[in-house]
Design a protein around this motif. Sequence first.
Motif, short mmCIF file in Angstrom:
data_model
loop_
_atom_site.label_atom_id
_atom_site.label_comp_id
_atom_site.label_asym_id
_atom_site.label_seq_id
_atom_site.Cartn_x
_atom_site.Cartn_y
_atom_site.Cartn_z
N GLN A 1 -1.69 1.30 -8.48
CA GLN A 1 -1.40 0.47 -9.34
C GLN A 1 -1.62 1.49 -10.77
OE1 GLN A 1 -3.05 -3.73 -10.00
NE2 GLN A 1 -2.88 -3.37 -12.35
N TYR B 1 -2.82 0.73 1.43
CA TYR B 1 -3.13 0.98 0.57
C TYR B 1 -2.38 1.30 -1.30
CZ TYR B 1 -8.50 1.18 2.47
OH TYR B 1 -8.60 0.97 2.88
N ARG B 2 -2.06 0.83 -1.95
CA ARG B 2 -0.92 1.21 -3.11
C ARG B 2 -2.37 1.48 -4.79
NH1 ARG B 2 3.58 -1.83 -2.10
NH2 ARG B 2 3.41 -3.62 -0.35
N SER C 1 6.88 -0.73 -7.00
CA SER C 1 7.40 -1.42 -7.38
C SER C 1 6.44 -2.45 -8.14
CB SER C 1 6.19 -2.70 -5.71
OG SER C 1 7.27 -3.72 -5.69
N GLY D 1 -6.23 -2.09 -2.06
CA GLY D 1 -5.73 -2.99 0.13
C GLY D 1 -6.73 -2.76 0.67
#
Length: 51
Positions: free
Chosen positions: A18, A15-16, A45, A9
Amino acid sequence: MLRYAEVFGNDKDGYRIQSGKYSTQKEAEAVAIKLLESKRTNYCSIIGSKN
Protein backbone atom coordinates in the motif's frame (compact mmCIF):
# COMPACT_ATOMS: atom_id res chain seq x y z
CA MET A 1 7.96 10.35 -5.14
CA LEU A 2 6.67 7.49 -3.03
CA ARG A 3 6.54 8.73 0.57
CA TYR A 4 4.90 5.76 2.23
CA ALA A 5 4.70 2.01 1.72
CA GLU A 6 3.12 -0.69 3.88
CA VAL A 7 3.16 -4.43 3.17
CA PHE A 8 0.05 -6.39 4.09
CA GLY A 9 -1.41 -9.79 3.28
CA ASN A 10 -0.74 -13.44 4.04
CA ASP A 11 0.85 -16.55 2.56
CA LYS A 12 -2.51 -17.91 1.35
CA ASP A 13 -3.77 -14.87 -0.58
CA GLY A 14 -0.46 -13.15 -1.32
CA TYR A 15 1.00 -9.82 -0.29
CA ARG A 16 0.41 -6.26 -1.44
CA ILE A 17 2.16 -2.95 -0.95
CA GLN A 18 0.00 0.00 0.00
CA SER A 19 1.66 3.23 -1.13
CA GLY A 20 -0.25 5.65 1.04
CA LYS A 21 -3.49 7.01 2.35
CA TYR A 22 -5.10 9.79 0.33
CA SER A 23 -7.89 12.22 1.17
CA THR A 24 -9.80 11.81 -2.09
CA GLN A 25 -10.15 9.26 -4.87
CA LYS A 26 -8.92 11.91 -7.32
CA GLU A 27 -5.70 12.34 -5.33
CA ALA A 28 -5.17 8.56 -5.19
CA GLU A 29 -5.77 8.28 -8.95
CA ALA A 30 -3.23 11.05 -9.66
CA VAL A 31 -0.55 9.21 -7.66
CA ALA A 32 -1.41 5.92 -9.39
CA ILE A 33 -1.14 7.53 -12.83
CA LYS A 34 2.26 9.05 -11.96
CA LEU A 35 3.56 5.66 -10.77
CA LEU A 36 2.32 3.95 -13.95
CA GLU A 37 3.59 6.64 -16.34
CA SER A 38 7.03 6.74 -14.72
CA LYS A 39 7.15 2.92 -15.04
CA ARG A 40 7.83 2.58 -11.30
CA THR A 41 5.06 -0.03 -11.22
CA ASN A 42 2.98 -1.88 -13.78
CA TYR A 43 -0.12 -2.33 -11.60
CA CYS A 44 -2.12 -0.04 -9.30
CA SER A 45 -5.31 -0.78 -7.40
CA ILE A 46 -7.30 1.88 -5.55
CA ILE A 47 -9.25 0.53 -2.59
CA GLY A 48 -11.33 2.77 -0.41
CA SER A 49 -14.46 3.48 1.51
CA LYS A 50 -16.63 6.51 2.09
CA ASN A 51 -17.01 5.42 5.71
